[in-house]
Design a protein around this motif. Sequence first.
Motif, PDB file in Angstrom:
ATOM      1  N   SER A  14       6.882 -10.577   2.438  1.00 55.97           N
ATOM      2  CA  SER A  14       6.036 -11.826   2.214  1.00 55.97           C
ATOM      3  C   SER A  14       5.219 -12.854   3.036  1.00 55.97           C
ATOM      4  CB  SER A  14       6.162 -12.263   0.852  1.00 55.97           C
ATOM      5  OG  SER A  14       6.231 -11.490  -0.457  1.00 55.97           O
ATOM      6  N   LEU A  15       6.508 -12.924   3.409  1.00 53.30           N
ATOM      7  CA  LEU A  15       5.844 -14.052   4.627  1.00 53.30           C
ATOM      8  C   LEU A  15       5.224 -13.403   6.152  1.00 53.30           C
ATOM      9  CD1 LEU A  15       9.333 -15.882   5.489  1.00 53.30           C
ATOM     10  CD2 LEU A  15       6.821 -16.690   4.423  1.00 53.30           C
ATOM     11  N   ALA A  16       5.018 -12.032   6.382  1.00 53.61           N
ATOM     12  CA  ALA A  16       4.717 -11.589   7.726  1.00 53.61           C
ATOM     13  C   ALA A  16       2.696 -11.612   6.844  1.00 53.61           C
ATOM     14  CB  ALA A  16       5.571 -10.012   7.523  1.00 53.61           C
ATOM     15  N   ALA A  17       3.397 -11.403   5.389  1.00 54.54           N
ATOM     16  CA  ALA A  17       1.681 -11.301   4.639  1.00 54.54           C
ATOM     17  C   ALA A  17       1.011 -12.122   5.443  1.00 54.54           C
ATOM     18  CB  ALA A  17       1.093 -11.454   3.798  1.00 54.54           C
ATOM     19  N   MET A  18       1.394 -13.640   6.030  1.00 50.78           N
ATOM     20  CA  MET A  18       0.322 -14.430   6.293  1.00 50.78           C
ATOM     21  C   MET A  18      -0.355 -13.862   7.451  1.00 50.78           C
ATOM     22  SD  MET A  18       1.394 -15.587   3.971  1.00 50.78           S
ATOM     23  CE  MET A  18      -0.713 -16.874   3.684  1.00 50.78           C
ATOM     24  N   ARG A  19       0.945 -13.403   8.552  1.00 54.44           N
ATOM     25  CA  ARG A  19       0.234 -13.108  10.023  1.00 54.44           C
ATOM     26  C   ARG A  19      -0.448 -11.815   9.675  1.00 54.44           C
ATOM     27  NH1 ARG A  19       5.190 -14.722  10.040  1.00 54.44           N
ATOM     28  NH2 ARG A  19       6.030 -12.788  10.482  1.00 54.44           N
ATOM     29  N   TYR A  20      -0.240 -10.706   8.505  1.00 51.32           N
ATOM     30  CA  TYR A  20      -1.483  -9.501   8.814  1.00 51.32           C
ATOM     31  C   TYR A  20      -2.426  -9.354   8.463  1.00 51.32           C
ATOM     32  CZ  TYR A  20      -1.706  -4.150   8.120  1.00 51.32           C
ATOM     33  OH  TYR A  20      -1.144  -3.264   7.660  1.00 51.32           O
ATOM     34  N   VAL A  21      -3.199  -8.598  10.314  1.00 51.34           N
ATOM     35  CA  VAL A  21      -4.283  -8.584  10.060  1.00 51.34           C
ATOM     36  C   VAL A  21      -5.172  -7.559   9.006  1.00 51.34           C
ATOM     37  CG1 VAL A  21      -6.408  -8.363  11.360  1.00 51.34           C
ATOM     38  CG2 VAL A  21      -4.243  -9.845  12.384  1.00 51.34           C
ATOM     39  N   LEU A  22      -5.733  -7.482   7.567  1.00 56.03           N
ATOM     40  CA  LEU A  22      -6.134  -6.624   6.544  1.00 56.03           C
ATOM     41  C   LEU A  22      -7.209  -6.800   7.138  1.00 56.03           C
ATOM     42  CD1 LEU A  22      -5.383  -5.266   4.125  1.00 56.03           C
ATOM     43  CD2 LEU A  22      -6.026  -7.003   3.094  1.00 56.03           C
ATOM     44  N   ASP A  23      -7.759  -5.512   7.826  1.00 52.42           N
ATOM     45  CA  ASP A  23      -9.497  -5.287   7.598  1.00 52.42           C
ATOM     46  C   ASP A  23      -9.940  -4.834   6.615  1.00 52.42           C
ATOM     47  OD1 ASP A  23      -8.899  -2.494   7.573  1.00 52.42           O
ATOM     48  OD2 ASP A  23      -8.798  -2.412   9.563  1.00 52.42           O
ATOM     49  N   ASP A  24     -11.162  -4.805   6.765  1.00 50.75           N
ATOM     50  CA  ASP A  24     -12.287  -4.710   5.432  1.00 50.75           C
ATOM     51  C   ASP A  24     -11.510  -3.202   5.340  1.00 50.75           C
ATOM     52  OD1 ASP A  24     -13.418  -6.598   6.446  1.00 50.75           O
ATOM     53  OD2 ASP A  24     -15.359  -6.065   7.694  1.00 50.75           O
ATOM     54  N   ALA A  25     -11.677  -2.108   6.240  1.00 49.92           N
ATOM     55  CA  ALA A  25     -11.281  -0.597   5.720  1.00 49.92           C
ATOM     56  C   ALA A  25     -10.346  -0.707   4.398  1.00 49.92           C
ATOM     57  CB  ALA A  25     -11.656  -0.522   6.662  1.00 49.92           C
ATOM     58  N   LEU A  26      -9.226  -1.500   5.055  1.00 52.67           N
ATOM     59  CA  LEU A  26      -7.975  -1.459   4.725  1.00 52.67           C
ATOM     60  C   LEU A  26      -7.723  -2.249   3.046  1.00 52.67           C
ATOM     61  CD1 LEU A  26      -4.636  -0.072   3.991  1.00 52.67           C
ATOM     62  CD2 LEU A  26      -4.377  -2.713   5.904  1.00 52.67           C
ATOM     63  N   TYR A  27      -8.660  -2.994   3.043  1.00 50.21           N
ATOM     64  CA  TYR A  27      -8.998  -4.114   2.361  1.00 50.21           C
ATOM     65  C   TYR A  27      -9.195  -3.641   0.996  1.00 50.21           C
ATOM     66  CZ  TYR A  27     -10.187  -7.886  -0.976  1.00 50.21           C
ATOM     67  OH  TYR A  27     -10.976  -9.290  -1.746  1.00 50.21           O
ATOM     68  N   ALA A  28     -10.727  -2.859   1.452  1.00 48.29           N
ATOM     69  CA  ALA A  28     -10.984  -1.926   0.377  1.00 48.29           C
ATOM     70  C   ALA A  28     -10.507  -0.937  -0.593  1.00 48.29           C
ATOM     71  CB  ALA A  28     -12.654  -1.432   1.238  1.00 48.29           C
ATOM     72  N   ARG A  29      -9.610  -0.191   0.623  1.00 48.54           N
ATOM     73  CA  ARG A  29      -9.145   0.504   0.131  1.00 48.54           C
ATOM     74  C   ARG A  29      -8.442   0.240  -0.521  1.00 48.54           C
ATOM     75  NH1 ARG A  29      -5.683   4.445   4.829  1.00 48.54           N
ATOM     76  NH2 ARG A  29      -5.106   5.164   2.798  1.00 48.54           N
ATOM     77  N   LEU A  30      -7.288  -1.164  -1.005  1.00 48.36           N
ATOM     78  CA  LEU A  30      -6.310  -1.615  -1.496  1.00 48.36           C
ATOM     79  C   LEU A  30      -6.817  -2.114  -2.583  1.00 48.36           C
ATOM     80  CD1 LEU A  30      -4.241  -3.650   1.506  1.00 48.36           C
ATOM     81  CD2 LEU A  30      -3.312  -2.007  -0.293  1.00 48.36           C
ATOM     82  N   CYS A  31      -8.298  -2.752  -2.704  1.00 46.63           N
ATOM     83  CA  CYS A  31      -8.879  -2.725  -3.602  1.00 46.63           C
ATOM     84  C   CYS A  31      -8.883  -1.592  -4.782  1.00 46.63           C
ATOM     85  CB  CYS A  31     -10.575  -3.519  -3.378  1.00 46.63           C
ATOM     86  SG  CYS A  31     -10.621  -5.238  -3.394  1.00 46.63           S
ATOM     87  N   ALA A  32      -9.295  -0.751  -4.271  1.00 50.14           N
ATOM     88  CA  ALA A  32      -9.676   0.778  -4.442  1.00 50.14           C
ATOM     89  C   ALA A  32      -8.434   1.388  -6.162  1.00 50.14           C
ATOM     90  CB  ALA A  32     -10.118   1.920  -4.014  1.00 50.14           C
ATOM     91  N   LEU A  33      -7.414   0.176  -5.516  1.00 53.95           N
ATOM     92  CA  LEU A  33      -6.025   0.857  -6.165  1.00 53.95           C
ATOM     93  C   LEU A  33      -5.910   1.171  -7.445  1.00 53.95           C
ATOM     94  CD1 LEU A  33      -3.371   0.488  -3.457  1.00 53.95           C
ATOM     95  CD2 LEU A  33      -4.969   2.639  -3.873  1.00 53.95           C
TER      96      LEU A  33
END
Length: 152
Positions: free
Chosen positions: A119-138
């Motif tokens: 969870s702490l690693a998420a604060m530095r994780y770069v979530l680009d638009d394409a991956l964000y869209a893939r996650l949203c679609a789940l």
Amino acid sequence: DTRIDVIQPMYNLVKRQAEVEILPMCASEGILPVCYSPLGGGLLTGKYGDGRTGRLTEDDRYARRYGVESMHRAAAELTALAHEVGTDPATLAVAWVARHVSGPVPILSGRTPEQIAPSLAAMRYVLDDALYARLCALAPTPPPATDRLEEA
């Protein structure tokens, strides 16, 4: 004169109701959303797909809240996507919450350093638009806050 600066809504990949009115209100009014349950009671860590136990198996309230088959399917797909991109499911789940346009701050917790590290690693994780869209679609986007769905 009262001003609200911070609110604490539930928000995660499978519980997205805050997207309907709460997060847009935060964005328009300059309110900071500090979101609880970014890992969905542990569902979005992948541990239940591995057969491990936790809140969802030990607490009836969590079992009811996250007992929907589509939520478990989304969690399994999240785990597969995390493995595909070489990270932990919890990292993606928390980064997804933080990526919303309203600028949420996820509340992070764990019982051990090993549990909280992804969870702490998420604060530095770069979530680009394409991956964000893939996650949203789940998981489904909530319907608009109106009973006039024909107008949506």
